[in-house]
Write a protein that holds these residues in place. Structure first.
Motif, PDB file in Angstrom:
ATOM      1  N   SER A 144       0.838  -1.196   0.000  1.00 45.62           N
ATOM      2  CA  SER A 144       0.000   0.000   0.000  1.00 45.62           C
ATOM      3  C   SER A 144       0.875   1.248   0.000  1.00 45.62           C
ATOM      4  CB  SER A 144      -0.897  -0.003   1.245  1.00 45.62           C
ATOM      5  OG  SER A 144      -1.699   1.155   1.292  1.00 45.62           O
ATOM      6  N   GLU A 215      -7.384  -3.432  -5.974  1.00 47.75           N
ATOM      7  CA  GLU A 215      -7.717  -4.369  -4.889  1.00 47.75           C
ATOM      8  C   GLU A 215      -8.499  -5.569  -5.433  1.00 47.75           C
ATOM      9  OE1 GLU A 215      -6.162  -3.866  -2.313  1.00 47.75           O
ATOM     10  OE2 GLU A 215      -5.720  -1.730  -2.395  1.00 47.75           O
ATOM     11  N   ASP A 218      -9.896  -8.485  -3.325  1.00 45.43           N
ATOM     12  CA  ASP A 218     -11.116  -8.363  -2.520  1.00 45.43           C
ATOM     13  C   ASP A 218     -12.376  -8.721  -3.298  1.00 45.43           C
ATOM     14  OD1 ASP A 218      -9.789  -7.515  -0.236  1.00 45.43           O
ATOM     15  OD2 ASP A 218      -9.817  -5.418  -0.855  1.00 45.43           O
ATOM     16  N   THR A 255      -3.063  -5.366  -6.701  1.00 46.21           N
ATOM     17  CA  THR A 255      -3.314  -5.919  -5.377  1.00 46.21           C
ATOM     18  C   THR A 255      -2.057  -5.839  -4.529  1.00 46.21           C
ATOM     19  OG1 THR A 255      -4.132  -7.858  -4.172  1.00 46.21           O
ATOM     20  CG2 THR A 255      -2.663  -8.282  -6.022  1.00 46.21           C
TER      21      THR A 255
END
Length: 420
Positions: A144, A215, A218, A255
């Motif tokens: 991140s 992401e 998810d 990701t």
């Protein structure tokens, strides 16, 4: 260095002899070419307010880079000055139209925003340039705050699809029951509350362009199946529709999750992974490219002070040593936030150790297990408290200085239980 070029630079030959090239030639990349061994031909370089066309070529001896030679293309300084005015005018127009276009097609970043001179960053830029021109699916991986979205924007901007839409979807931020209709749209009457006339989904909106699925780890299992169909058949099926629609979309995913481990645990489809992972780009964390820290710090300093209108142009040695020593768990995003804090807290024209967020001065052990959000909340609270005290608790003035609305300031004062 020729006498003519010395005059253009405003230096003497004695000044130039023995000096590092960065100290003599503005925006030079000669030292980079001498390090990488990769030539740079016809590069537009800004020197003393004028643009020159520069060639930089490495010199090899027994397959070893031993130096570099550079040339700039102009025969007469006066002629060049006239040409430079024309180039500046063209670049100004180009910049204006590029900004206007970016407002409409969703692109906010380019490869020029990927700042750094480390080997890993140079190699990453090279891979982006090679992958951008095709239609191959790209999976961007990294922690991140490393800049995955920036890479996705850059790939689209450099591709043949750059004139079409770039659409970003954060798979983790959309409620699971709304994800299908957000991605594929729905027809009128598909469900209770559906808009009259239906709704266009993100994939249809991106038709001819690029969709960035951030992401991707998810994404729920049932949506993974539907995405696999889009990749295989190049078609979508809006919610409630009786037939599918063809779409031409390039898919970029990102990701920070261990997809391979998720596959082992049956949390991510292996067949989908192979489809999105046709090409992979890995962004290094900031702690693995420490040679870029000072470059990035000054890059953000210039960006933030320009936006805020503050005159701060230097980071002193102690502050820079602290920046270089810190482990940066939040990566580039955390570094930019830290520089913004320092700009707010700085009293003069230099960022010193006291201007930096207080958590940077604590030990590694005290910070490594503390969540980034908590660290940034602590820093935001200290800034507000300092500005309130500095401006005698004039909330309107503090809101103006911090560049936020009055209601936002009151909300933060309440959130942090600040006495005023």
């Amino acid at each position: 260095m020729s006498a003519n070029y010395c005059r253009f630079l405003g230096v003497t030959e004695s000044d130039a002899t023995g000096a590092h090239v960065e100290m003599i030639i503005e925006n030079t990349r000669m030292h980079i070419v001498a390090k990488t061994g990769k030539d740079e031909i016809s590069d537009l370089q800004l020197v003393r307010g004028s643009y020159v066309v520069a060639n930089r070529i490495p010199i090899f001896d027994n397959n070893e880079v031993v130096g570099a030679i550079g040339t700039v293309i102009f025969s007469d300084l006066e002629k060049w000055k006239k040409m430079n005015v024309h180039i500046k005018n063209l670049l100004t127009e180009l910049n204006f139209y590029q900004q206007e276009w970016n407002k409409t097609n969703g692109v906010n970043y380019s490869l020029q925003d990927l700042v750094g001179r480390s080997v890993k960053i140079l190699e990453l830029k090279d891979r982006v340039l090679k992958l951008a021109s095709g239609d191959i699916s790209v999976l961007i991986r990294g922690e991140s705050g490393t800049g995955k979205e920036l890479i996705a924007h850059s790939i689209h901007q450099l591709s043949e699809r750059s004139r079409k839409q770039f659409v970003k979807v954060n798979c983790g931020s959309i409620p699971e029951h709304l994800l299908e209709s957000e991605l594929f749209g729905y027809v009128e009457g598909a469900f209770t509350g559906a808009k009259k006339g239906g709704k266009m989904g993100k994939f249809k909106f991106a038709d001819g362009g690029t969709i960035f699925l951030d992401e991707i780890g998810d994404m729920p299992d049932y949506m993974q199946v539907k995405l696999l169909r889009v990749l295989q058949e190049k078609e979508i099926e809006p919610v409630g529709a009786l037939q599918s629609e063809k779409v031409d979309v390039r898919i970029i995913t990102a990701t920070n999750m261990p997809i391979e481990k998720m596959i082992e645990l049956s949390e991510f489809r292996e067949d989908l992974f192979y489809r999105i992972n046709a090409a992979q780009l890995v962004l290094p964390p900031l702690r693995e490219r420490r040679e870029d820290l000072s470059i990035l710090a000054y890059h953000f300093l210039k960006k933030i002070t320009t936006r805020m209108g503050k005159r701060i142009n230097l980071i002193d040695e102690d502050a820079m040593a602290l920046i270089n020593h810190y482990h940066w768990p939040g990566n580039i995003r955390e570094l930019e936030n830290a520089i913004e804090v320092a700009v707010h807290l700085s009293e003069g024209d230099t960022i010193d150790i006291h201007s930096l967020p207080s958590y940077l001065t604590t030990s590694h052990d005290n910070t490594e297990n503390k969540p980034l959000k908590e660290l940034m909340d602590d820093t935001e609270k200290s800034i507000i408290e300092r500005e309130l005290k500095k401006h005698h608790y004039d909330k309107l003035k503090v809101a103006e200085v911090l560049g936020i609305g009055k209601s936002s300031l009151y909300a933060k004062i309440k959130k942090y239980y600040i006495s005023c």
